[in-house]
Design an enzyme around this catalytic site. Structure first.
Site, PDB file in Angstrom:
ATOM      1  N   VAL A  98       0.862  -1.174   0.000  1.00 44.51           N
ATOM      2  CA  VAL A  98       0.000   0.000   0.000  1.00 44.51           C
ATOM      3  C   VAL A  98       0.900   1.225   0.000  1.00 44.51           C
ATOM      4  O   VAL A  98       2.099   1.136   0.269  1.00 44.51           O
ATOM      5  CB  VAL A  98      -0.949   0.034   1.221  1.00 44.51           C
ATOM      6  N   SER A  99       0.315   2.377  -0.305  1.00 45.90           N
ATOM      7  CA  SER A  99       1.120   3.584  -0.461  1.00 45.90           C
ATOM      8  C   SER A  99       1.443   4.284   0.854  1.00 45.90           C
ATOM      9  O   SER A  99       2.465   4.964   0.960  1.00 45.90           O
ATOM     10  CB  SER A  99       0.407   4.578  -1.390  1.00 45.90           C
ATOM     11  N   SER A 100       0.577   4.148   1.856  1.00 50.63           N
ATOM     12  CA  SER A 100       0.798   4.888   3.102  1.00 50.63           C
ATOM     13  C   SER A 100       0.350   4.075   4.309  1.00 50.63           C
ATOM     14  O   SER A 100      -0.380   3.086   4.182  1.00 50.63           O
ATOM     15  CB  SER A 100       0.037   6.222   3.069  1.00 50.63           C
TER      16      SER A 100
END
Length: 200
Positions: A62-64
């Site tokens: 995931v990105s964050s």
């Protein structure tokens, strides 16, 4: 059935047919040949053969940190999918932009692939590897005999959210330089760009 075809043997071992051919080339598992030249595997020998180096790897990203729940969902989907196919899996997790090629987990995955240690790579979606450039990893997999399994081949449902995170990262990279100029217009421009990215 004491003699198995290459496809039957691959299914039993939970590996690709390409892997069985590589094991044959390396002298790990030598099948018999029929009069027509087809491979036939002895069941007893096959059950006694185990790859000590190669295994199935799942990759989740995931990105964050705000998306940790999605990361856990990806891991769960991969684990259930592999279990339903009788594959033991090790899952590599990353939290970072799909534009970042230097993520710790991605580097480990590439090292394992190029060391011939990944029989199969399992992903929930294609772009979990990288936003742009997944094909490079898939090409490595093909070269090093790693099978790629993508559970969901439809468009990634988290595309817009991840894209917004990626755009914010790009803005952040250049923000220090622009802020350093102490320009009120630059600061205002950066804030406007961030607001637009969050609305994607």
């Amino acid at each position: 059935m004491s003699k198995l075809s290459i496809s039957q043997a691959a299914k039993l071992k939970g590996v690709s047919t390409q892997t069985l051919r590589r094991w044959e080339a390396e002298g790990k598992l030598i099948p018999e040949r029929t009069a027509g030249g087809h491979r036939r595997y002895d069941l007893a020998q096959l059950m006694g053969t185990k790859s000590e180096l190669s295994f199935t790897v799942g990759y989740a990203r995931v990105s964050s940190h705000d998306q940790k729940e999605d990361l856990l969902r990806q891991v769960e989907v991969i684990e259930l999918f592999c279990a339903s196919n009788g594959w033991q899996v090790e899952i590599i997790q990353d939290i970072g932009s799909g534009l970042n090629y230097s993520k710790k987990g991605l580097k480990r995955l590439i090292n394992l692939i190029t060391d011939h240690r990944v029989e199969r790579l399992v992903l929930t979606h294609k772009d979990r590897l990288l936003r742009f450039g997944s094909e490079l990893i898939f090409s490595l997999c093909e070269i090093f005999g790693t099978e790629v399994v993508i559970i969901n081949r439809t468009e990634d449902s988290f595309f817009e959210e991840d894209l917004a995170e990626d755009v914010l990262e790009i803005i952040t990279v250049f923000s220090a330089r622009l802020y350093g100029s102490r320009s009120h217009k630059n600061k205002q421009l950066l804030q406007e760009l961030k607001n637009v990215a969050r609305q994607l």
